[in-house]
Design a protein around this motif. Structure first.
Motif, PDB file in Angstrom:
ATOM      1  N   ALA A  27       3.054 -51.511  -6.886  1.00 35.53           N
ATOM      2  CA  ALA A  27       2.564 -50.268  -7.494  1.00 35.53           C
ATOM      3  C   ALA A  27       1.198 -50.516  -8.135  1.00 35.53           C
ATOM      4  N   THR A  36       2.021 -44.973 -15.150  1.00 39.99           N
ATOM      5  CA  THR A  36       2.085 -44.510 -13.763  1.00 39.99           C
ATOM      6  C   THR A  36       3.164 -43.466 -13.531  1.00 39.99           C
ATOM      7  N   HIS A  37       4.144 -43.432 -14.442  1.00 46.65           N
ATOM      8  CA  HIS A  37       5.245 -42.481 -14.269  1.00 46.65           C
ATOM      9  C   HIS A  37       5.964 -42.250 -15.585  1.00 46.65           C
ATOM     10  N   LEU A  46       5.060 -38.434 -11.504  1.00 43.50           N
ATOM     11  CA  LEU A  46       4.159 -39.502 -11.085  1.00 43.50           C
ATOM     12  C   LEU A  46       2.718 -39.125 -11.411  1.00 43.50           C
ATOM     13  N   GLN A  49      -2.412 -40.821  -8.106  1.00 42.12           N
ATOM     14  CA  GLN A  49      -2.775 -42.056  -7.414  1.00 42.12           C
ATOM     15  C   GLN A  49      -3.925 -41.740  -6.466  1.00 42.12           C
ATOM     16  N   ASN A  82       1.048 -45.245  -1.914  1.00 39.89           N
ATOM     17  CA  ASN A  82       0.955 -45.722  -3.295  1.00 39.89           C
ATOM     18  C   ASN A  82       1.911 -44.961  -4.210  1.00 39.89           C
ATOM     19  N   VAL A  86       5.006 -46.573  -6.454  1.00 39.30           N
ATOM     20  CA  VAL A  86       5.298 -46.279  -7.859  1.00 39.30           C
ATOM     21  C   VAL A  86       6.750 -45.806  -7.994  1.00 39.30           C
ATOM     22  N   ASP A  89       8.936 -48.810  -7.771  1.00 42.17           N
ATOM     23  CA  ASP A  89       8.808 -49.592  -8.997  1.00 42.17           C
ATOM     24  C   ASP A  89       9.584 -48.934 -10.140  1.00 42.17           C
TER      25      ASP A  89
END
Length: 163
Positions: A27, A36-37, A46, A49, A82, A86, A89
């Motif tokens: 990620a 990122t989230h 999210l 990106q 991407n 994420v 992840d």
């Protein structure tokens, strides 16, 4: 179909990724003061990106100017990969995704560019390929005068999760 019971055989998102020849990268880290989230209950939000390769290379330029639509479509697809990284992840398992609810696609475009939906289809098509019907989503595809680092596209998503 499963010949034993005439029901469709479930295919995992990872099997679909493998069939597409996609290996999820790590990620991408945030580029500023954000995460990122965020998970709130059964919804995963999210952050945006961009079209970042695993080696860190970012695709930049103005779509409709120095970047053509086909290249920008590929950049949106890479951005979708991407987003999947994420998700993986954040969740540990893409099988926890119930549905892609909403995608906001932002295109760094010249002022008279009008094909934003064609560009963001790169991400939308990928979500359908990976999640099947659960990848079908509401969406906005809009143009911007600039994006961070002059990247060609930025995409964010809202994802519903299984309970």
């Amino acid at each position: 179909m499963d010949p034993k019971n005439d029901s469709p055989v479930a295919v995992s998102p990872y099997e679909r990724l493998q069939a597409l020849g996609i290996n999820l990268p790590p990620a991408p880290p945030p580029i500023a003061n954000f995460v990122t989230h965020v998970r709130e209950g059964n919804i995963l939000y999210l952050s945006g990106q961009g079209p970042r390769e695993p080696d860190g290379h970012l695709y930049a330029g103005k779509v409709g100017g120095d970047v053509d639509i086909d290249s920008a479509y590929d950049h949106a697809r890479l951005t979708g990969i991407n987003l999947l990284a994420v998700m993986h992840d954040a969740l540990g398992d893409l099988g926890k995704v119930k549905r892609i609810v909403k995608i906001l696609g932002m295109v760094n475009a010249v002022p008279d560019f009008a094909e934003h939906p064609r560009v963001i289809n790169g991400c939308s098509d990928l979500m359908m390929d990976v999640f099947g019907a659960a990848g079908s989503h509401a969406r906005s595809a809009v143009g911007f005068g600039s994006l961070p680092g002059n990247i060609t596209v930025e995409i964010e998503a809202i994802v519903a999760l299984h309970e």
